[in-house]
Design a protein around this motif. Sequence first.
Motif, PDB file in Angstrom:
ATOM      1  N   CYS A 294     -15.821 -13.183 -12.863  1.00 41.13           N
ATOM      2  CA  CYS A 294     -15.821 -12.537 -11.361  1.00 41.13           C
ATOM      3  C   CYS A 294     -13.423 -12.767 -11.527  1.00 41.13           C
ATOM      4  CB  CYS A 294     -15.856 -12.805 -10.203  1.00 41.13           C
ATOM      5  SG  CYS A 294     -15.051 -14.202  -9.522  1.00 41.13           S
TER       6      CYS A 294
ATOM      7  N   ASP B   7     -14.990  -2.822 -12.860  1.00 41.37           N
ATOM      8  CA  ASP B   7     -15.066  -2.290 -10.793  1.00 41.37           C
ATOM      9  C   ASP B   7     -14.105  -2.612 -10.072  1.00 41.37           C
ATOM     10  OD1 ASP B   7     -15.860  -5.164 -11.184  1.00 41.37           O
ATOM     11  OD2 ASP B   7     -15.884  -4.311  -9.075  1.00 41.37           O
TER      12      ASP B   7
ATOM     13  N   LEU C 238     -12.594   0.506  -6.777  1.00 36.47           N
ATOM     14  CA  LEU C 238     -11.763   0.674  -6.059  1.00 36.47           C
ATOM     15  C   LEU C 238     -10.105   1.220  -5.678  1.00 36.47           C
ATOM     16  CD1 LEU C 238     -13.699  -3.255  -6.360  1.00 36.47           C
ATOM     17  CD2 LEU C 238     -14.316  -1.339  -4.522  1.00 36.47           C
TER      18      LEU C 238
ATOM     19  N   ASN D 295     -10.112   3.911  -4.891  1.00 29.58           N
ATOM     20  CA  ASN D 295     -11.263   4.584  -3.640  1.00 29.58           C
ATOM     21  C   ASN D 295      -9.701   4.096  -2.137  1.00 29.58           C
ATOM     22  OD1 ASN D 295     -13.372   6.265  -3.918  1.00 29.58           O
ATOM     23  ND2 ASN D 295     -14.523   4.404  -4.338  1.00 29.58           N
ATOM     24  N   THR D 296      -8.516   3.467  -2.833  1.00 31.27           N
ATOM     25  CA  THR D 296      -7.673   2.584  -2.443  1.00 31.27           C
ATOM     26  C   THR D 296      -6.677   3.758  -1.564  1.00 31.27           C
ATOM     27  OG1 THR D 296      -7.792   0.806  -3.587  1.00 31.27           O
ATOM     28  CG2 THR D 296      -6.464   0.676  -1.874  1.00 31.27           C
TER      29      THR D 296
ATOM     30  N   ALA E  47     -11.126  -5.529  -0.846  1.00 30.17           N
ATOM     31  CA  ALA E  47     -12.804  -4.603  -1.166  1.00 30.17           C
ATOM     32  C   ALA E  47     -13.795  -5.262  -1.615  1.00 30.17           C
ATOM     33  CB  ALA E  47     -12.395  -3.208  -1.459  1.00 30.17           C
ATOM     34  N   GLN E  48     -13.239  -5.926  -3.562  1.00 26.27           N
ATOM     35  CA  GLN E  48     -13.630  -5.941  -4.156  1.00 26.27           C
ATOM     36  C   GLN E  48     -14.390  -7.761  -3.769  1.00 26.27           C
ATOM     37  OE1 GLN E  48     -12.046  -7.305  -7.885  1.00 26.27           O
ATOM     38  NE2 GLN E  48     -13.348  -6.310  -9.311  1.00 26.27           N
TER      39      GLN E  48
ATOM     40  N   GLN F 243     -14.956  -7.952  -0.409  1.00 30.95           N
ATOM     41  CA  GLN F 243     -16.004  -8.223   0.415  1.00 30.95           C
ATOM     42  C   GLN F 243     -17.220  -7.684  -0.092  1.00 30.95           C
ATOM     43  OE1 GLN F 243     -13.649  -5.372   2.209  1.00 30.95           O
ATOM     44  NE2 GLN F 243     -13.051  -6.728   3.887  1.00 30.95           N
ATOM     45  N   GLN F 244     -17.190  -6.883  -1.239  1.00 29.42           N
ATOM     46  CA  GLN F 244     -18.478  -6.422  -1.705  1.00 29.42           C
ATOM     47  C   GLN F 244     -18.515  -7.459  -3.260  1.00 29.42           C
ATOM     48  OE1 GLN F 244     -17.562  -2.612  -3.736  1.00 29.42           O
ATOM     49  NE2 GLN F 244     -16.435  -1.649  -2.379  1.00 29.42           N
ATOM     50  N   GLY F 245     -18.432  -8.576  -3.351  1.00 27.58           N
ATOM     51  CA  GLY F 245     -18.741  -9.426  -4.955  1.00 27.58           C
ATOM     52  C   GLY F 245     -17.806 -10.507  -3.974  1.00 27.58           C
ATOM     53  N   CYS F 246     -17.377 -10.875  -5.026  1.00 30.52           N
ATOM     54  CA  CYS F 246     -16.585 -12.184  -5.151  1.00 30.52           C
ATOM     55  C   CYS F 246     -15.387 -12.023  -6.145  1.00 30.52           C
ATOM     56  CB  CYS F 246     -17.130 -13.032  -6.035  1.00 30.52           C
ATOM     57  SG  CYS F 246     -16.797 -14.682  -5.756  1.00 30.52           S
TER      58      CYS F 246
END
Length: 274
Positions: free
Chosen positions: A154, A212, A216, A219-220, A236-237, A239-242
């Motif tokens: 990650c 990814d 993100l 979209n920022t 954002a990353q 929050q969505q993953g790690c």
Amino acid sequence: MIKKCLFPAAGYGTRFLPATKSMPKEMMPIVSKPLIEYGVEEALQAGMNDICIVTGRGKRTLEDHFDTNYELEHQIAGSDKESLLTNIRQLINQCTFSYTRQREMKGLGHAILTGEALVGDQPFGVVLADDLCINTEGPGVLAQMAQLYNLFRCSIVAVMEVSAEETHKYGIVSGQTISDDLIRVETMVEKPAEEDAPSNLAIIGRYILTPDIFDLIRNTDPGKGGEIQITDALMAQAQQGCVLAYKFKGRRFDCGSIEGFIDATNYCYDSIYS
Ligand code: UTP
């Protein structure tokens, strides 16, 4: 294994004016080696030999540095000066270099997104060459992070502790402790005032990012200072993953500031010449 390393190097370097009026900050030498060359050495040590540089207007000397200079090399061939080029020649032979331009300085997040054309759909390292990182007791900071990436797969940001008065200069993270040197990021704030900082852990100029991140960033919205901040995309990353924050081993010099640049120069001079 991560092969690509992105060097956002399009910034104006205004803290070093007038030196940076026509010369890239990344070409400023610490003793006799430009900052960008230290960064490329660190990337190569981490196994990343595909070097992607985001440049801007007035930064052509970066490209020239990683190329052959026939006249000069012919001139000094056979002299005792030739050995001064040994390191850079080896570096050039071991890496490939590609470049793209950031046309407008819209922030680090935007510079990284500009690099998408070079990086493609794979994980990659990011080095901000004005942060000089030196570890005399083991692998460089990026190599330490690449090892961690192989375990966790990650995005990883390198962090260090800073004093409360300095939080306003950095992205500051906090989260869940995984081990002595590793935190799973839960909060990330760009340049918070002392009273708003969630911790004293500051992000420095070394990242490993999964691809990814590009969507993100797209979209920022522009954040602090009207710039597209990588910190917002990383939040954002997280929050969505790690996203992991790693307390690296070694020293870091902020060579984007006059004080850090002088400290790095003294440190490297002492270690080379004493
Ligand atoms: P800095 O804010 O430290 O660099 O950006 P700067 O803007 O060049 O320096 P000052 O503050 O005016 O003195 C961190 C890194 O991000 C890159 C810079 O080149 C530097 O390596 N960067 C920043 C870009 O490539 N593009 C940008 O739009 C902003």
